[in-house]
Structures are given as structure tokens and as C-alpha cells.
Scaffold this motif. Sequence first.
Motif, PDB file in Angstrom:
ATOM      1  N   ASP A   1      97.284  28.811  90.598  1.00 21.79           N
ATOM      2  CA  ASP A   1      96.531  28.850  89.346  1.00 21.79           C
ATOM      3  C   ASP A   1      96.782  30.108  88.523  1.00 21.79           C
ATOM      4  OD1 ASP A   1      94.162  28.142  87.526  1.00 21.79           O
ATOM      5  OD2 ASP A   1      93.462  30.020  88.417  1.00 21.79           O
ATOM      6  N   ALA A   2      96.952  31.251  89.199  1.00 17.60           N
ATOM      7  CA  ALA A   2      96.938  32.544  88.513  1.00 17.60           C
ATOM      8  C   ALA A   2      97.882  32.644  87.310  1.00 17.60           C
ATOM      9  CB  ALA A   2      97.222  33.660  89.520  1.00 17.60           C
ATOM     10  N   PRO A   3      99.153  32.233  87.418  1.00 16.50           N
ATOM     11  CA  PRO A   3     100.057  32.435  86.273  1.00 16.50           C
ATOM     12  C   PRO A   3     100.050  31.320  85.241  1.00 16.50           C
ATOM     13  CG  PRO A   3     101.303  31.626  88.135  1.00 16.50           C
ATOM     14  CD  PRO A   3      99.877  31.769  88.606  1.00 16.50           C
ATOM     15  N   ILE A   4      99.378  30.211  85.501  1.00 15.51           N
ATOM     16  CA  ILE A   4      99.469  29.045  84.616  1.00 15.51           C
ATOM     17  C   ILE A   4      98.807  29.318  83.270  1.00 15.51           C
ATOM     18  CG2 ILE A   4      98.748  26.641  84.254  1.00 15.51           C
ATOM     19  CD1 ILE A   4      98.969  26.203  87.242  1.00 15.51           C
ATOM     20  N   GLN A   5      99.491  28.958  82.203  1.00 15.26           N
ATOM     21  CA  GLN A   5      98.899  28.947  80.869  1.00 15.26           C
ATOM     22  C   GLN A   5      98.554  27.492  80.547  1.00 15.26           C
ATOM     23  OE1 GLN A   5     100.936  31.074  77.763  1.00 15.26           O
ATOM     24  NE2 GLN A   5     101.302  32.875  79.044  1.00 15.26           N
ATOM     25  N   TYR A   6      97.289  27.164  80.618  1.00 16.09           N
ATOM     26  CA  TYR A   6      96.825  25.792  80.424  1.00 16.09           C
ATOM     27  C   TYR A   6      96.806  25.450  78.939  1.00 16.09           C
ATOM     28  CZ  TYR A   6      95.325  25.879  85.308  1.00 16.09           C
ATOM     29  OH  TYR A   6      95.302  25.965  86.680  1.00 16.09           O
ATOM     30  N   ARG A   7      97.112  24.189  78.629  1.00 20.25           N
ATOM     31  CA  ARG A   7      97.142  23.732  77.232  1.00 20.25           C
ATOM     32  C   ARG A   7      96.427  22.386  77.149  1.00 20.25           C
ATOM     33  NH1 ARG A   7     101.592  26.509  74.718  1.00 20.25           N
ATOM     34  NH2 ARG A   7     101.196  25.339  72.805  1.00 20.25           N
ATOM     35  N   ALA A   8      95.186  22.422  76.696  1.00 20.51           N
ATOM     36  CA  ALA A   8      94.343  21.227  76.652  1.00 20.51           C
ATOM     37  C   ALA A   8      94.902  20.166  75.714  1.00 20.51           C
ATOM     38  CB  ALA A   8      92.932  21.611  76.228  1.00 20.51           C
TER      39      ALA A   8
ATOM     40  N   ALA B   1      90.448  26.738  78.419  1.00 23.46           N
ATOM     41  CA  ALA B   1      89.610  27.237  79.512  1.00 23.46           C
ATOM     42  C   ALA B   1      88.901  26.091  80.222  1.00 23.46           C
ATOM     43  CB  ALA B   1      88.585  28.239  78.968  1.00 23.46           C
ATOM     44  N   ASP B   2      88.484  25.098  79.470  1.00 21.55           N
ATOM     45  CA  ASP B   2      87.829  23.938  80.065  1.00 21.55           C
ATOM     46  C   ASP B   2      88.796  23.156  80.937  1.00 21.55           C
ATOM     47  OD1 ASP B   2      85.642  22.066  80.419  1.00 21.55           O
ATOM     48  OD2 ASP B   2      86.673  20.735  79.013  1.00 21.55           O
ATOM     49  N   LEU B   3      90.051  23.032  80.487  1.00 26.74           N
ATOM     50  CA  LEU B   3      91.051  22.348  81.297  1.00 26.74           C
ATOM     51  C   LEU B   3      91.270  23.082  82.613  1.00 26.74           C
ATOM     52  CD1 LEU B   3      93.217  20.191  81.771  1.00 26.74           C
ATOM     53  CD2 LEU B   3      94.828  21.631  80.487  1.00 26.74           C
ATOM     54  N   ARG B   4      91.349  24.397  82.554  1.00 31.42           N
ATOM     55  CA  ARG B   4      91.523  25.183  83.786  1.00 31.42           C
ATOM     56  C   ARG B   4      90.359  24.925  84.747  1.00 31.42           C
ATOM     57  NH1 ARG B   4      93.841  30.742  83.269  1.00 31.42           N
ATOM     58  NH2 ARG B   4      95.133  30.512  85.129  1.00 31.42           N
ATOM     59  N   ALA B   5      89.139  24.929  84.230  1.00 25.43           N
ATOM     60  CA  ALA B   5      87.965  24.703  85.079  1.00 25.43           C
ATOM     61  C   ALA B   5      87.984  23.294  85.669  1.00 25.43           C
ATOM     62  CB  ALA B   5      86.692  24.936  84.275  1.00 25.43           C
TER      63      ALA B   5
ATOM     64  N   MET C   1     101.338  17.526  82.629  1.00 28.43           N
ATOM     65  CA  MET C   1     101.222  18.000  81.249  1.00 28.43           C
ATOM     66  C   MET C   1      99.887  18.724  81.088  1.00 28.43           C
ATOM     67  SD  MET C   1     104.058  17.051  79.891  1.00 28.43           S
ATOM     68  CE  MET C   1     104.156  16.646  78.155  1.00 28.43           C
ATOM     69  N   GLY C   2      99.942  19.832  80.332  1.00 28.94           N
ATOM     70  CA  GLY C   2      98.779  20.687  80.214  1.00 28.94           C
ATOM     71  C   GLY C   2      98.889  21.904  81.111  1.00 28.94           C
ATOM     72  N   LEU C   3      99.731  21.813  82.171  1.00 29.51           N
ATOM     73  CA  LEU C   3     100.066  22.974  82.977  1.00 29.51           C
ATOM     74  C   LEU C   3     101.387  23.542  82.443  1.00 29.51           C
ATOM     75  CD1 LEU C   3      97.956  21.402  84.708  1.00 29.51           C
ATOM     76  CD2 LEU C   3      99.125  22.305  86.730  1.00 29.51           C
ATOM     77  N   ASP C   4     102.053  24.375  83.227  1.00 31.47           N
ATOM     78  CA  ASP C   4     103.357  24.871  82.802  1.00 31.47           C
ATOM     79  C   ASP C   4     104.286  24.932  84.005  1.00 31.47           C
ATOM     80  OD1 ASP C   4     102.750  27.198  84.235  1.00 31.47           O
ATOM     81  OD2 ASP C   4     102.164  28.331  82.463  1.00 31.47           O
ATOM     82  N   HIS C   5     105.485  25.460  83.782  1.00 31.65           N
ATOM     83  CA  HIS C   5     106.497  25.436  84.846  1.00 31.65           C
ATOM     84  C   HIS C   5     106.151  26.344  86.024  1.00 31.65           C
ATOM     85  CE1 HIS C   5     107.644  29.267  83.007  1.00 31.65           C
ATOM     86  NE2 HIS C   5     108.279  29.523  84.128  1.00 31.65           N
ATOM     87  N   THR C   6     105.213  27.287  85.850  1.00 26.44           N
ATOM     88  CA  THR C   6     104.998  28.298  86.883  1.00 26.44           C
ATOM     89  C   THR C   6     104.459  27.721  88.181  1.00 26.44           C
ATOM     90  OG1 THR C   6     102.764  28.860  86.093  1.00 26.44           O
ATOM     91  CG2 THR C   6     104.626  30.092  85.144  1.00 26.44           C
ATOM     92  N   TYR C   7     103.821  26.539  88.141  1.00 29.90           N
ATOM     93  CA  TYR C   7     103.284  26.006  89.397  1.00 29.90           C
ATOM     94  C   TYR C   7     104.391  25.512  90.329  1.00 29.90           C
ATOM     95  CZ  TYR C   7     103.783  20.953  88.413  1.00 29.90           C
ATOM     96  OH  TYR C   7     104.275  19.688  88.184  1.00 29.90           O
TER      97      TYR C   7
END
Length: 249
Positions: free
Chosen positions: A156-163, A130-134, A1-7
Motif C-alpha cells: 500500500d505504501a507507495p501506491i498513488q490511488y486514483r478514484a 483517499a476514499d479509494l485507498r480506505a 485500475m485505480g492503483l498504479d504499477h508500484t504494487y
Amino acid sequence: MGLDHTYLRPWLDPLADSFELIYFDQRGNGRSGGAGTLADATHATWVADVEALRRKLGLDKFVLFGHSYGSFLALEYAIAHPEHLAGLVLCEVAPKIDYMPVAFARVQERSPELFAKLMASFARPAKDDADLRAMWNEILPAYFWKFDPALAAKMDAPIQYRAEAFNQSAGKCLPTFDVTSTVSGIKVPTLVLVGRHDWLLPVEEGAKRVHDAVSGSRMVVFEESGHFPFMEEPAAFIDAMRAWKKSIL
């Protein structure tokens, strides 16, 4: 959770020759709506969304695949709605997260530096997307048996992170997750997949407990993988999925 299906892509895409694949982002994750509405979200919320999606797509029965946190939700869906499942695939799973001292000890033994980064990340919520991605990319090497920076960058490149989704699930929902008393009620054909070197959801404390509880389930251990066997051993992973489908037809 916080990532998306693209991974999950493109690693699961080869299964399109055996399955009709439907990827989706949970409420408040990735490209789905729900921002700012997760304060009261529970596992029941996300499980209900899976059921609503099933109805919307007009599916009578389907195979549900869940990886990592997705496997927890898949377990709860299987318990709540078994009549709609033709099969269940649980990749990196546990019935309850009640073994963290053991898990952390494994990381510390492997790399004190990685262990310190994990502790720093687990000690606080993500400030924003952005903090979650880092944070995620800082600790990502711990999740692979043999870390490949190029592979991690591709992931990582396509993921839309959601903190917000990460904080709600990890901070508020996960501590109460526990299907130890109900998992044995799952009767649908079940495949349990696990990387031998996954520190977070290890074989003995995680996958094996589910495999032992679900009668007739099949378990496959990937000996050269950590948390992402579909990335580290993609051919063997796809073969295991195809063979399991043939066995349940």
C-alpha cells in the motif's frame, strides 16, 4: 485500475535477469496524466495507449504482462495488435465477468464479515483518492489466501490511488467487457497464471476458460495463493515465468 504499477514491485523485479522490464501507469492512473478526462474512456482508450507507448519506445515485438484488470486490457491488446507481441502473460484473468454470484458465495462462505465489507465497497463509487485507498485496504484481506498485514502495508505504501480511474473502469467499462467470442483468435505464446484461492478471478470461471480457448497456452496454478501469487509464492512465480520464457525462445 485505480492503483498504479508500484504494487507489482519489488516482486517482479527479479525477472530483470531474464527480461527488460518496463512498468507503466495507464492513463489517469498513478503518476500518469489524464485526470478529469476519463468520462469517455473505454478499454479501447487504454489499449491504444499501450500501442502508442510501444511505438514511442521503438519496440517491434514485446511480451505484455497483465495482472487482474490489466489482464483484461492485455487480452484486448493481443486481439487488436497480435503482430507486435512476442508473448502474452495473463495473471488472474477471465474472458468475461459473468459469474459474480459464485464468486461472492465463496467469500461469504470464507468470512461473512469480509463479505459484508465487499458488498459495502462494491455498492458505491469511490468518493476521492483517499476514499479509494480506505475502501481497498478494508477489503484487501479477501484477496489473499493467507493475509499478512505487513505485506499489505508494504504494498500500500507507495501506491498513488486514483478514484476517477477506478470508478470509470469498474463502474462503466467492466460490465461490458467480453472477449469470449474473440479470445480463441490469440495465437501468440501465452502463459496463464492463477492463484488457487482467488475468489474474484477463480481457476474454473477465469483462467481455465482463457487457457482452454487459447491454443498452445500454458497454465500454472499456484496452490497457496489468492489474487497475488507473485506476493504469496514469489519464488515459484518467478520460476514459472523464467521457464516459460525458455520454452518460447
